[in-house]
Design a protein around this motif. Structure first.
Motif, PDB file in Angstrom:
ATOM      1  N   ALA A  39       0.891  -1.378  -0.190  1.00  0.00           N
ATOM      2  CA  ALA A  39      -0.019   0.026   0.013  1.00  0.00           C
ATOM      3  C   ALA A  39       1.006   1.139   0.014  1.00  0.00           C
ATOM      4  O   ALA A  39       0.689   2.180  -0.678  1.00  0.00           O
ATOM      5  N   ALA A  40       1.816   1.328   0.584  1.00  0.00           N
ATOM      6  CA  ALA A  40       3.026   2.306   0.849  1.00  0.00           C
ATOM      7  C   ALA A  40       3.565   2.407  -0.470  1.00  0.00           C
ATOM      8  O   ALA A  40       3.676   3.514  -0.941  1.00  0.00           O
ATOM      9  N   HIS A  41       4.029   1.516  -1.120  1.00  0.00           N
ATOM     10  CA  HIS A  41       4.635   1.550  -2.463  1.00  0.00           C
ATOM     11  C   HIS A  41       3.701   2.110  -3.525  1.00  0.00           C
ATOM     12  O   HIS A  41       4.072   2.981  -4.341  1.00  0.00           O
ATOM     13  N   ALA A  42       2.194   1.578  -3.310  1.00  0.00           N
ATOM     14  CA  ALA A  42       1.342   2.090  -4.381  1.00  0.00           C
ATOM     15  C   ALA A  42       1.050   3.693  -4.194  1.00  0.00           C
ATOM     16  O   ALA A  42       0.939   4.439  -5.128  1.00  0.00           O
ATOM     17  N   LEU A  43       1.146   4.172  -3.070  1.00  0.00           N
ATOM     18  CA  LEU A  43       0.824   5.786  -2.829  1.00  0.00           C
ATOM     19  C   LEU A  43       2.001   6.417  -3.509  1.00  0.00           C
ATOM     20  O   LEU A  43       1.775   7.647  -3.865  1.00  0.00           O
ATOM     21  N   VAL A  44       3.326   5.889  -3.044  1.00  0.00           N
ATOM     22  CA  VAL A  44       4.546   6.647  -3.401  1.00  0.00           C
ATOM     23  C   VAL A  44       4.532   6.617  -4.928  1.00  0.00           C
ATOM     24  O   VAL A  44       4.869   7.721  -5.652  1.00  0.00           O
ATOM     25  N   ARG A  45       4.268   5.607  -5.479  1.00  0.00           N
ATOM     26  CA  ARG A  45       4.296   5.372  -6.932  1.00  0.00           C
ATOM     27  C   ARG A  45       3.339   6.167  -7.648  1.00  0.00           C
ATOM     28  O   ARG A  45       3.663   6.914  -8.856  1.00  0.00           O
ATOM     29  N   MET A  46       2.101   6.504  -6.986  1.00  0.00           N
ATOM     30  CA  MET A  46       0.998   6.982  -7.724  1.00  0.00           C
ATOM     31  C   MET A  46       1.483   8.694  -7.611  1.00  0.00           C
ATOM     32  O   MET A  46       1.654   9.431  -8.629  1.00  0.00           O
ATOM     33  N   GLU A  47       2.318   9.307  -6.529  1.00  0.00           N
ATOM     34  CA  GLU A  47       2.486  10.524  -6.615  1.00  0.00           C
ATOM     35  C   GLU A  47       3.685  10.737  -7.381  1.00  0.00           C
ATOM     36  O   GLU A  47       3.851  11.799  -7.990  1.00  0.00           O
ATOM     37  N   LEU A  48       4.636   9.895  -7.474  1.00  0.00           N
ATOM     38  CA  LEU A  48       5.810   9.967  -8.626  1.00  0.00           C
ATOM     39  C   LEU A  48       5.377   9.995 -10.012  1.00  0.00           C
ATOM     40  O   LEU A  48       5.651  10.770 -10.793  1.00  0.00           O
ATOM     41  N   SER A  49       4.248   9.309 -10.399  1.00  0.00           N
ATOM     42  CA  SER A  49       3.556   9.296 -11.831  1.00  0.00           C
ATOM     43  C   SER A  49       2.959  10.646 -11.984  1.00  0.00           C
ATOM     44  O   SER A  49       3.037  11.358 -13.165  1.00  0.00           O
ATOM     45  N   LYS A  50       2.344  11.199 -10.814  1.00  0.00           N
ATOM     46  CA  LYS A  50       1.840  12.498 -10.939  1.00  0.00           C
ATOM     47  C   LYS A  50       2.856  13.690 -11.279  1.00  0.00           C
ATOM     48  O   LYS A  50       2.765  14.354 -12.264  1.00  0.00           O
ATOM     49  N   THR A  51       3.903  13.689 -10.616  1.00  0.00           N
ATOM     50  CA  THR A  51       4.962  14.485 -10.833  1.00  0.00           C
ATOM     51  C   THR A  51       5.622  14.471 -12.239  1.00  0.00           C
ATOM     52  O   THR A  51       5.783  15.419 -12.642  1.00  0.00           O
ATOM     53  N   LYS A  52       5.709  13.237 -12.637  1.00  0.00           N
ATOM     54  CA  LYS A  52       6.213  13.021 -14.064  1.00  0.00           C
ATOM     55  C   LYS A  52       5.482  13.500 -15.151  1.00  0.00           C
ATOM     56  O   LYS A  52       5.896  14.042 -15.786  1.00  0.00           O
ATOM     57  N   ALA A  53       4.203  13.356 -14.890  1.00  0.00           N
ATOM     58  CA  ALA A  53       3.102  13.966 -15.921  1.00  0.00           C
ATOM     59  C   ALA A  53       2.976  15.223 -15.899  1.00  0.00           C
ATOM     60  O   ALA A  53       2.784  15.738 -16.784  1.00  0.00           O
ATOM     61  N   ALA A  54       3.207  15.843 -14.792  1.00  0.00           N
ATOM     62  CA  ALA A  54       3.065  17.437 -14.615  1.00  0.00           C
ATOM     63  C   ALA A  54       4.199  18.012 -15.337  1.00  0.00           C
ATOM     64  O   ALA A  54       4.226  19.153 -15.684  1.00  0.00           O
ATOM     65  N   ILE A  55       5.154  17.330 -15.186  1.00  0.00           N
ATOM     66  CA  ILE A  55       6.649  17.669 -15.857  1.00  0.00           C
ATOM     67  C   ILE A  55       6.675  17.567 -17.318  1.00  0.00           C
ATOM     68  O   ILE A  55       7.110  18.558 -18.048  1.00  0.00           O
ATOM     69  N   ALA A  56       6.019  16.503 -17.649  1.00  0.00           N
ATOM     70  CA  ALA A  56       6.040  16.203 -19.288  1.00  0.00           C
ATOM     71  C   ALA A  56       5.281  17.232 -19.956  1.00  0.00           C
ATOM     72  O   ALA A  56       4.367  17.945 -19.616  1.00  0.00           O
TER      73      ALA A  56
END
Length: 199
Positions: free
Chosen positions: A182-199
């Motif tokens: 669950a912790a992995h999924a939470l952090v992975r989701m936020e990393l994905s959002k950050t990458k999408a915002a930068i792209a």
């Protein structure tokens, strides 16, 4: 101060730590600690004004070693920050499979002192959990999750401490692994959002 003084104090804290962790703070008497440490009760009270002070010293002695262990498990795990956070949970699950594992000493002690919020050991427990949270916040900020780091750190701490409680209740370390996912999924989701915002 002579060299024997800190050595005696350390021996008392070490004896208290073994007894308090295995049996609980209320179940263990000062006499039992003195006997295990190989000192008189009078010597124990020379170093500690009260049992409350000894309990606080027990937790204080676990503070930095526990945090250092979390940091080591994090650094030794492969992958990115999400994988490393999960790695801490999996390392805890491995520890929980040891027959002498009795959960989180901080949480167990604070549960026994729930009606004494001003107890010195409660303050040590609060400070330790805050240090773990601050460390998680720092590692999350370091990978570009500044705006969500504190909330994520809160969530991970909740998963950690919830994992400790449920594993202790059911004697099933897989709950800690599930919390890690669950912790992995939470952090992975936020990393994905950050990458999408930068792209």
């Amino acid at each position: 101060m002579t060299p024997s003084v800190p050595a005696t104090r350390d021996r008392i804290v070490s004896a208290a730590a073994k007894l308090f962790y295995s049996e609980g703070i209320r179940a263990v008497s000062v006499d039992a600690v003195a006997e295990k440490a190989g000192v008189t009760k009078r010597t124990l009270y020379y170093h500690f004004a009260s049992k409350d002070d000894l309990i606080a010293a027990y937790l204080n002695g676990r503070d930095q070693p526990n945090l250092a262990l979390f940091k080591r498990w994090f650094s030794e795990a492969d992958g990115d920050v999400a994988d490393k956070v999960r790695g801490v949970f999996y390392a805890l699950a491995k520890s929980a499979r040891h027959p002498r594992w009795k959960g989180c000493g901080f949480l167990r002690t604070c549960a026994e002192l729930a009606n004494m919020p001003g107890h010195p050991a409660m303050k040590v427990g609060v400070a330790h959990k805050k240090r773990v949270e601050d460390w998680l916040n720092d590692v999350l900020e370091a990978v570009g999750l500044e705006t969500r780091a504190r909330t994520l750190a809160h969530q991970i701490v909740l998963l950690l401490d919830g994992g400790f409680a449920v594993v202790l209740l059911h004697r099933d370390p897989s709950y800690m692994e599930t919390a890690g996912e669950a912790a992995h999924a939470l952090v992975r989701m936020e990393l994905s959002k950050t990458k999408a915002a930068i792209a």
